[in-house]
Scaffold this motif. Sequence first.
Motif, PDB file in Angstrom:
ATOM      1  N   PHE A 126       0.848  -1.191   0.000  1.00 31.11           N
ATOM      2  CA  PHE A 126       0.000   0.000   0.000  1.00 31.11           C
ATOM      3  C   PHE A 126       0.881   1.237   0.000  1.00 31.11           C
ATOM      4  CE2 PHE A 126       0.840  -0.691   4.483  1.00 31.11           C
ATOM      5  CZ  PHE A 126       0.961   0.586   5.026  1.00 31.11           C
ATOM      6  N   THR A 127       0.316   2.325  -0.512  1.00 29.76           N
ATOM      7  CA  THR A 127       0.964   3.621  -0.405  1.00 29.76           C
ATOM      8  C   THR A 127       0.102   4.517   0.471  1.00 29.76           C
ATOM      9  OG1 THR A 127      -0.127   4.427  -2.413  1.00 29.76           O
ATOM     10  CG2 THR A 127       2.061   3.444  -2.660  1.00 29.76           C
ATOM     11  N   GLY A 128       0.723   5.501   1.077  1.00 29.57           N
ATOM     12  CA  GLY A 128      -0.008   6.404   1.948  1.00 29.57           C
ATOM     13  C   GLY A 128       0.468   7.830   1.805  1.00 29.57           C
ATOM     14  N   ARG A 150       4.695  25.958  14.591  1.00 28.18           N
ATOM     15  CA  ARG A 150       3.719  25.242  13.770  1.00 28.18           C
ATOM     16  C   ARG A 150       4.358  24.797  12.458  1.00 28.18           C
ATOM     17  NH1 ARG A 150      -2.257  27.292  11.530  1.00 28.18           N
ATOM     18  NH2 ARG A 150      -2.758  25.333  10.438  1.00 28.18           N
ATOM     19  N   PHE A 151       4.137  23.519  12.134  1.00 28.91           N
ATOM     20  CA  PHE A 151       4.587  22.966  10.858  1.00 28.91           C
ATOM     21  C   PHE A 151       3.461  22.142  10.248  1.00 28.91           C
ATOM     22  CE2 PHE A 151       8.585  23.655  13.054  1.00 28.91           C
ATOM     23  CZ  PHE A 151       9.422  24.126  12.044  1.00 28.91           C
ATOM     24  N   ASN A 152       3.381  22.170   8.940  1.00 27.58           N
ATOM     25  CA  ASN A 152       2.507  21.265   8.197  1.00 27.58           C
ATOM     26  C   ASN A 152       3.380  20.376   7.315  1.00 27.58           C
ATOM     27  OD1 ASN A 152       0.711  23.794   8.725  1.00 27.58           O
ATOM     28  ND2 ASN A 152      -0.705  22.144   8.235  1.00 27.58           N
ATOM     29  N   PHE A 153       3.106  19.066   7.349  1.00 25.26           N
ATOM     30  CA  PHE A 153       3.902  18.117   6.586  1.00 25.26           C
ATOM     31  C   PHE A 153       3.008  17.344   5.613  1.00 25.26           C
ATOM     32  CE2 PHE A 153       6.126  18.607  10.637  1.00 25.26           C
ATOM     33  CZ  PHE A 153       7.420  18.878  10.201  1.00 25.26           C
ATOM     34  N   ILE A 154       3.564  17.043   4.440  1.00 25.74           N
ATOM     35  CA  ILE A 154       2.967  16.090   3.508  1.00 25.74           C
ATOM     36  C   ILE A 154       3.991  14.966   3.342  1.00 25.74           C
ATOM     37  CG2 ILE A 154       2.079  15.679   1.193  1.00 25.74           C
ATOM     38  CD1 ILE A 154       1.339  18.619   1.023  1.00 25.74           C
ATOM     39  N   ILE A 155       3.649  13.804   3.874  1.00 27.78           N
ATOM     40  CA  ILE A 155       4.585  12.674   3.879  1.00 27.78           C
ATOM     41  C   ILE A 155       4.030  11.586   2.964  1.00 27.78           C
ATOM     42  CG2 ILE A 155       5.755  10.949   5.308  1.00 27.78           C
ATOM     43  CD1 ILE A 155       5.263  12.819   7.712  1.00 27.78           C
ATOM     44  N   ASN A 156       4.769  11.268   1.906  1.00 27.03           N
ATOM     45  CA  ASN A 156       4.423  10.157   1.024  1.00 27.03           C
ATOM     46  C   ASN A 156       5.250   8.945   1.438  1.00 27.03           C
ATOM     47  OD1 ASN A 156       2.676  11.037  -1.555  1.00 27.03           O
ATOM     48  ND2 ASN A 156       3.956  12.760  -0.897  1.00 27.03           N
ATOM     49  N   TYR A 157       4.595   7.818   1.611  1.00 25.71           N
ATOM     50  CA  TYR A 157       5.290   6.641   2.129  1.00 25.71           C
ATOM     51  C   TYR A 157       4.636   5.383   1.570  1.00 25.71           C
ATOM     52  CZ  TYR A 157       1.280   6.410   5.289  1.00 25.71           C
ATOM     53  OH  TYR A 157       0.004   6.335   5.798  1.00 25.71           O
ATOM     54  N   SER A 158       5.218   4.235   1.851  1.00 30.37           N
ATOM     55  CA  SER A 158       4.677   2.958   1.382  1.00 30.37           C
ATOM     56  C   SER A 158       4.966   1.877   2.406  1.00 30.37           C
ATOM     57  CB  SER A 158       5.276   2.580   0.023  1.00 30.37           C
ATOM     58  OG  SER A 158       6.689   2.502   0.103  1.00 30.37           O
ATOM     59  N   GLY A 159       4.209   0.770   2.293  1.00 29.48           N
ATOM     60  CA  GLY A 159       4.384  -0.339   3.225  1.00 29.48           C
ATOM     61  C   GLY A 159       3.805  -1.617   2.649  1.00 29.48           C
ATOM     62  N   SER A 160       3.889  -2.679   3.427  1.00 31.00           N
ATOM     63  CA  SER A 160       3.382  -3.987   3.013  1.00 31.00           C
ATOM     64  C   SER A 160       2.121  -4.325   3.785  1.00 31.00           C
ATOM     65  CB  SER A 160       4.436  -5.071   3.266  1.00 31.00           C
ATOM     66  OG  SER A 160       5.599  -4.827   2.499  1.00 31.00           O
ATOM     67  N   LEU A 161       1.167  -4.945   3.091  1.00 30.11           N
ATOM     68  CA  LEU A 161      -0.040  -5.427   3.752  1.00 30.11           C
ATOM     69  C   LEU A 161       0.300  -6.657   4.586  1.00 30.11           C
ATOM     70  CD1 LEU A 161      -2.621  -5.172   0.826  1.00 30.11           C
ATOM     71  CD2 LEU A 161      -2.376  -3.607   2.765  1.00 30.11           C
TER      72      LEU A 161
END
Length: 723
Positions: free
Chosen positions: A105-107, A169-180
């Motif tokens: 999956f990606t998140g 204050r910080f805003n983050f956009i984190i693209n990541y992936s993992g295994s089901l």
Amino acid sequence: MGVHNMICVLLAIVVSITSLPLRTQIETVTELSDSLKVIHLEETINNKPDDNKSELHSDLQHEENHNISDEILVSRNLQRNNIRPGMTIFSNEITLTPDLNAGTFTGVAEIDVRLSSDTSEDEVVFSFDGLNVNSILQSVGGGTTYEQPAGFDTEDGLLTIFTGRNSVRFNFIINYSGSLDSWGNGLYRGNYGTDTYLAMNLHPTNARRVFPCFDDITVPANTFSLNVAGLNYQNMASNTAVQSVEDGVTKFTPMINSFPYLWGLVAHNMNAVSIQFQNVIFYIRQGVMNQDALSSSAINSFFSTLTEWTKKPYEEIFNGQEERLHILAVPDVDRDWYALSTISIWEPYVLMELGSPASQRKTGLMKLAQALARRWFGYVLMPESWNSQWVISGLGTTAAFEAFRIFQTDPSGADVTLLDADAIFLSDIIQESLYMDGYPTINPILTSEEDFEEDWVRSHVNGPLRFKAPAIIRMLQLTMSTTTDYIQQSAAQMLSTNLSQLIDDALNLARGGHIGYEVAMPIVLGMEHETEYVVWKAFVRNMEFLKRFLLALRMIRRTVVGLEQELTFTPELNVNEPAMTSLVRGLVMDHACRSNYDPCIAAAVDWFRDPNDNTIVNPNIPADLRPAVYCTSVMIGGEEERELLFNRLSLITNGYERLVILESLACSQDTGFILTYLQETLGDTYFVEERSRIFKAVVQSSRQNLATALQFISINTNNIRQA
């Protein structure tokens, strides 16, 4: 005494002993004396408060309507944080895109972070384990311009971001992936036949394996949002209702002040079963028929009882929740489920055929009651730390047993098929917890540690706490009860209860080395003419330990004769006998046959084959005797007996009997077969939970098979890790 009032009494007791931090779903409660007010919601919810109660009622409504300022919520969470002091997650929006075919999956995590002024230059830290970061962008001070941070690393289950900036204050956009996952942890894919389902079970420490967060019991995200993309299932449910479905993305309504580890998700194509109780949907897979009637009836009873006792309607447990409860019977995974509006529960617990064994009903109905009770005990009242989890666990299990007892009570006493819930609680909870206490390595339910490591949390939540906590609650309940509701027993029942406790105490003391077995054994022999479940459960539990000292067979020969004459191992068919009688016979016969008691083995052999066709397994074996009959026939038989069981396995659709057959095949003393059988658990021949049950059955069946299992592990270590 009603359960609601009983809980108030219990909490009053605990207040006098210690101060444990508990909270409601919104309001932090700093000590149990305050949490006692929460339990008294019976007098405030859905009623106009009188003058003496208006302050409490107003405060709760004030919080539930989210009228508290953002600054107050941020301040509270800054103080609670154990993962990164001085930091809180103000909002966390997660979008997951699973690829079920690839098992990945990606998140995308969009996270609004607030920092205290004295830590504004320090790195930002999230729980993050088993995931891969693809990219990170940040904005500073709430701005809309994004940049890359100075750097980041992922070590020791944490994502550390070096912002290179000084801001609160910080805003983050984190693209990541993992295994089901496939074992029921985190975000996982389930399989049955040619179909699949997707589920998310984050309790107690698996949120970090699905998205960056504070995976901790001490601090929530002020706002948590979940979106799921790329799925094509008929049914999908999570903690909150679906807000929108656009361009293949399902967005669930955001939830305020939500703890990530309490979130869940189910997406599937299973069939809905009609249940009378409003807003409860029970799903089973296609091809399974005529096995849901008892569980559907139980769900109605348990749901009604828990709602009445707590005076807290299910749909009002948490503001903004999904008002329907989705219960999914799954064939492949057995994991406790804590998410609010969804429950995934193993098929052998809830799918029961007509004439189902008492042993299945004993375990399954209680598992179902506990799963439902966690909606209230875990949300309406929740622990401030894992150290106080025992209170929630104990209250939830005790309430579940009371719901189970009501469901299994016939005021007229005419229905003999019902189970004795009080006897089961005594033997399976209280005496089991005392048995565990006989081991010096047992973990306490309270610790002086303040930094709770993940391994400790898992061991704590899933270990002896499950038995010790409700045992303590029930004993406190008996101590403080002003009625005799819980001690109304006949003289015969009292004698059996006392004898079971004597046997249990004597053998526990002997096992711990405090007295000799020459003292304990004469006490045990006093049960020669007993037929009650509590007595025989205490005996069998301790004899399993004594098998290694070759004492069990001698004790079986001296104690089982009276029961064998009274109940027999060959009961008449089509006789409506008491459920507890069936339960005792099955328990004792299984133990006696495994201990090589000849009359038991002879009875099992007689039962195994169909008297009208010796090429098939007898379909009329009493349900509670099947574990003993199947195991014994495989143990003393050979390939032919195993083949007969495999043939029966291919014909049945009930998960519980399937499990009985798979565990019974592990009784074989053919080393070659056992090695092959264990090898098959590394593939897709069996469901994932069945694989672990097969291995456990092999280990417990004999010393010879234990040695074979150890050999199997040494040869297949890498394959086992990857399975």
